[in-house]
Design a protein around this motif. Sequence first.
Motif, PDB file in Angstrom:
ATOM      1  N   MET A  74       0.912  -0.941   0.015  1.00 26.23           N
ATOM      2  CA  MET A  74      -0.037  -0.041  -0.082  1.00 26.23           C
ATOM      3  C   MET A  74       1.042   1.192  -0.076  1.00 26.23           C
ATOM      4  O   MET A  74       1.916   1.344   0.627  1.00 26.23           O
ATOM      5  CB  MET A  74      -0.943   0.035   1.236  1.00 26.23           C
ATOM      6  N   THR A  75       0.288   2.337  -0.439  1.00 29.08           N
ATOM      7  CA  THR A  75       1.013   3.674  -0.443  1.00 29.08           C
ATOM      8  C   THR A  75       0.964   4.087   0.795  1.00 29.08           C
ATOM      9  O   THR A  75      -0.125   4.012   1.564  1.00 29.08           O
ATOM     10  CB  THR A  75       0.484   4.456  -1.720  1.00 29.08           C
ATOM     11  N   PRO A  76       1.815   5.302   1.148  1.00 30.57           N
ATOM     12  CA  PRO A  76       1.523   5.967   2.504  1.00 30.57           C
ATOM     13  C   PRO A  76       0.333   6.393   2.457  1.00 30.57           C
ATOM     14  O   PRO A  76      -0.289   6.650   3.471  1.00 30.57           O
ATOM     15  CB  PRO A  76       2.674   6.736   2.337  1.00 30.57           C
ATOM     16  N   GLU A  77      -0.222   7.074   1.235  1.00 28.83           N
ATOM     17  CA  GLU A  77      -1.581   7.695   1.243  1.00 28.83           C
ATOM     18  C   GLU A  77      -2.616   6.814   1.449  1.00 28.83           C
ATOM     19  O   GLU A  77      -3.679   7.223   2.216  1.00 28.83           O
ATOM     20  CB  GLU A  77      -1.687   8.200  -0.275  1.00 28.83           C
ATOM     21  N   GLN A  78      -2.685   5.608   0.987  1.00 30.43           N
ATOM     22  CA  GLN A  78      -3.804   4.546   1.372  1.00 30.43           C
ATOM     23  C   GLN A  78      -3.666   4.172   2.911  1.00 30.43           C
ATOM     24  O   GLN A  78      -4.631   4.199   3.696  1.00 30.43           O
ATOM     25  CB  GLN A  78      -3.389   3.135   0.591  1.00 30.43           C
ATOM     26  N   ILE A  79      -2.568   4.091   3.620  1.00 24.76           N
ATOM     27  CA  ILE A  79      -2.415   3.763   4.851  1.00 24.76           C
ATOM     28  C   ILE A  79      -2.859   5.045   5.649  1.00 24.76           C
ATOM     29  O   ILE A  79      -3.455   4.896   6.919  1.00 24.76           O
ATOM     30  CB  ILE A  79      -0.900   3.455   5.200  1.00 24.76           C
ATOM     31  N   ALA A  80      -2.674   6.232   5.387  1.00 24.99           N
ATOM     32  CA  ALA A  80      -3.105   7.456   5.886  1.00 24.99           C
ATOM     33  C   ALA A  80      -4.440   7.480   5.836  1.00 24.99           C
ATOM     34  O   ALA A  80      -5.271   7.895   6.686  1.00 24.99           O
ATOM     35  CB  ALA A  80      -2.476   8.525   5.436  1.00 24.99           C
ATOM     36  N   ALA A  81      -5.229   7.091   4.786  1.00 23.61           N
ATOM     37  CA  ALA A  81      -6.525   7.077   4.621  1.00 23.61           C
ATOM     38  C   ALA A  81      -7.367   6.091   5.566  1.00 23.61           C
ATOM     39  O   ALA A  81      -8.240   6.339   6.402  1.00 23.61           O
ATOM     40  CB  ALA A  81      -7.022   6.902   3.154  1.00 23.61           C
ATOM     41  N   TYR A  82      -6.727   4.864   5.756  1.00 19.52           N
ATOM     42  CA  TYR A  82      -7.157   3.951   6.629  1.00 19.52           C
ATOM     43  C   TYR A  82      -7.087   4.433   7.958  1.00 19.52           C
ATOM     44  O   TYR A  82      -7.850   4.292   8.907  1.00 19.52           O
ATOM     45  CB  TYR A  82      -6.464   2.321   6.365  1.00 19.52           C
ATOM     46  N   ARG A  83      -6.027   4.988   8.327  1.00 20.68           N
ATOM     47  CA  ARG A  83      -5.615   5.352   9.534  1.00 20.68           C
ATOM     48  C   ARG A  83      -6.596   6.634  10.237  1.00 20.68           C
ATOM     49  O   ARG A  83      -7.098   6.622  11.079  1.00 20.68           O
ATOM     50  CB  ARG A  83      -4.146   5.958   9.670  1.00 20.68           C
ATOM     51  N   ALA A  84      -7.049   7.465   9.025  1.00 19.74           N
ATOM     52  CA  ALA A  84      -7.934   8.474   9.291  1.00 19.74           C
ATOM     53  C   ALA A  84      -9.156   7.986   9.586  1.00 19.74           C
ATOM     54  O   ALA A  84     -10.170   8.536  10.691  1.00 19.74           O
ATOM     55  CB  ALA A  84      -8.137   9.469   8.165  1.00 19.74           C
ATOM     56  N   HIS A  85      -9.618   7.013   8.873  1.00 13.72           N
ATOM     57  CA  HIS A  85     -11.129   6.340   8.987  1.00 13.72           C
ATOM     58  C   HIS A  85     -10.939   5.571  10.367  1.00 13.72           C
ATOM     59  O   HIS A  85     -11.933   5.781  10.997  1.00 13.72           O
ATOM     60  CB  HIS A  85     -11.259   5.222   7.854  1.00 13.72           C
ATOM     61  N   ALA A  86     -10.063   4.987  10.579  1.00 11.78           N
ATOM     62  CA  ALA A  86      -9.844   4.116  11.997  1.00 11.78           C
ATOM     63  C   ALA A  86     -10.185   5.262  13.159  1.00 11.78           C
ATOM     64  O   ALA A  86     -10.775   5.192  14.187  1.00 11.78           O
ATOM     65  CB  ALA A  86      -8.715   3.473  12.366  1.00 11.78           C
ATOM     66  N   LYS A  87      -9.480   6.621  13.094  1.00  9.79           N
ATOM     67  CA  LYS A  87      -9.670   7.386  13.799  1.00  9.79           C
ATOM     68  C   LYS A  87     -10.971   8.182  14.134  1.00  9.79           C
ATOM     69  O   LYS A  87     -11.412   8.487  15.258  1.00  9.79           O
ATOM     70  CB  LYS A  87      -8.584   8.566  14.022  1.00  9.79           C
ATOM     71  N   ARG A  88     -11.583   8.165  12.928  1.00  7.59           N
ATOM     72  CA  ARG A  88     -13.119   8.870  13.086  1.00  7.59           C
ATOM     73  C   ARG A  88     -13.752   7.747  13.702  1.00  7.59           C
ATOM     74  O   ARG A  88     -14.667   8.089  14.528  1.00  7.59           O
ATOM     75  CB  ARG A  88     -13.428   8.976  11.609  1.00  7.59           C
ATOM     76  N   ILE A  89     -13.764   6.475  13.644  1.00 14.83           N
ATOM     77  CA  ILE A  89     -14.438   5.646  14.322  1.00 14.83           C
ATOM     78  C   ILE A  89     -14.278   5.393  15.591  1.00 14.83           C
ATOM     79  O   ILE A  89     -15.222   5.642  16.464  1.00 14.83           O
ATOM     80  CB  ILE A  89     -14.125   3.945  13.564  1.00 14.83           C
ATOM     81  N   LEU A  90     -12.949   5.633  15.996  1.00 20.17           N
ATOM     82  CA  LEU A  90     -12.457   5.642  17.503  1.00 20.17           C
ATOM     83  C   LEU A  90     -13.265   6.915  18.067  1.00 20.17           C
ATOM     84  O   LEU A  90     -13.635   6.781  19.061  1.00 20.17           O
ATOM     85  CB  LEU A  90     -11.279   5.210  17.481  1.00 20.17           C
ATOM     86  N   ASN A  91     -13.041   7.763  17.343  1.00 22.64           N
ATOM     87  CA  ASN A  91     -13.412   9.314  18.141  1.00 22.64           C
ATOM     88  C   ASN A  91     -15.060   9.158  18.236  1.00 22.64           C
ATOM     89  O   ASN A  91     -15.521   9.687  19.156  1.00 22.64           O
ATOM     90  CB  ASN A  91     -13.122  10.349  17.117  1.00 22.64           C
ATOM     91  N   ARG A  92     -15.797   8.640  17.229  1.00 20.73           N
ATOM     92  CA  ARG A  92     -17.369   8.545  17.307  1.00 20.73           C
ATOM     93  C   ARG A  92     -17.704   7.751  18.465  1.00 20.73           C
ATOM     94  O   ARG A  92     -18.616   8.045  19.086  1.00 20.73           O
ATOM     95  CB  ARG A  92     -17.849   8.160  15.920  1.00 20.73           C
ATOM     96  N   HIS A  93     -16.780   6.499  18.558  1.00 15.02           N
ATOM     97  CA  HIS A  93     -17.315   5.766  19.865  1.00 15.02           C
ATOM     98  C   HIS A  93     -16.931   6.360  21.204  1.00 15.02           C
ATOM     99  O   HIS A  93     -17.850   6.200  22.072  1.00 15.02           O
ATOM    100  CB  HIS A  93     -16.416   4.352  19.721  1.00 15.02           C
ATOM    101  N   HIS A  94     -15.997   7.129  21.253  1.00 15.19           N
ATOM    102  CA  HIS A  94     -15.772   7.687  22.533  1.00 15.19           C
ATOM    103  C   HIS A  94     -16.642   8.973  22.965  1.00 15.19           C
ATOM    104  O   HIS A  94     -16.724   9.331  23.810  1.00 15.19           O
ATOM    105  CB  HIS A  94     -14.187   8.210  22.483  1.00 15.19           C
ATOM    106  N   THR A  95     -16.911   9.517  21.851  1.00 15.94           N
ATOM    107  CA  THR A  95     -18.060  10.870  22.056  1.00 15.94           C
ATOM    108  C   THR A  95     -19.366  10.354  21.822  1.00 15.94           C
ATOM    109  O   THR A  95     -20.161  11.230  22.458  1.00 15.94           O
ATOM    110  CB  THR A  95     -17.667  11.900  20.818  1.00 15.94           C
ATOM    111  N   GLY A  96     -19.688   9.144  21.369  1.00 16.50           N
ATOM    112  CA  GLY A  96     -20.797   8.786  21.545  1.00 16.50           C
ATOM    113  C   GLY A  96     -21.746   9.054  20.545  1.00 16.50           C
ATOM    114  O   GLY A  96     -22.991   9.123  20.588  1.00 16.50           O
ATOM    115  N   ASP A  97     -21.171   9.732  19.145  1.00 13.42           N
ATOM    116  CA  ASP A  97     -21.906  10.485  18.320  1.00 13.42           C
ATOM    117  C   ASP A  97     -21.851   9.338  17.027  1.00 13.42           C
ATOM    118  O   ASP A  97     -20.862   9.092  16.339  1.00 13.42           O
ATOM    119  CB  ASP A  97     -21.099  11.751  17.781  1.00 13.42           C
ATOM    120  N   ASP A  98     -22.849   8.921  16.914  1.00 15.75           N
ATOM    121  CA  ASP A  98     -23.170   7.810  15.910  1.00 15.75           C
ATOM    122  C   ASP A  98     -23.993   8.123  14.690  1.00 15.75           C
ATOM    123  O   ASP A  98     -24.476   7.367  13.970  1.00 15.75           O
ATOM    124  CB  ASP A  98     -23.862   6.588  16.344  1.00 15.75           C
ATOM    125  N   THR A  99     -23.865   9.477  14.618  1.00 16.85           N
ATOM    126  CA  THR A  99     -24.405   9.971  13.250  1.00 16.85           C
ATOM    127  C   THR A  99     -23.787  10.140  12.103  1.00 16.85           C
ATOM    128  O   THR A  99     -22.580  10.188  12.340  1.00 16.85           O
ATOM    129  CB  THR A  99     -25.124  11.350  13.509  1.00 16.85           C
TER     130      THR A  99
END
Length: 99
Positions: A74-99
């Motif tokens: 994978m390119t660094p850009e692909q890994i960065a996109a997956y990291r950003a996606h994972a962080k959004r999911i983790l942040n949503r779970h910690h803030t309780g915002d499932d919208t």
Amino acid sequence: MAQPTIQPAYGALAALLVEMREDWNLGQVLTELAGCPWSPRLVIESVLAARDEEGTRLHVRNAIVKVPSQAQRMTPEQIAAYRAHAKRILNRHHTGDDT
């Protein structure tokens, strides 16, 4: 009817694993997952690895990649996109915002 295409969900799987194992590093988990081709076996092996209380890091590549040519590149850009996606999911779970 056409068969559905399985879409890689490295970011979502990484988020799940880091939720299961708060002592695991998101970067290390993504690096390990990104080296493997996406498959149901990758998901199963990863979840089983997360259940191992002795493991301090995710190790699934040797179980998934039997021949070096099977390794995912994978390119660094692909890994960065997956990291950003994972962080959004983790942040949503910690803030309780499932919208």
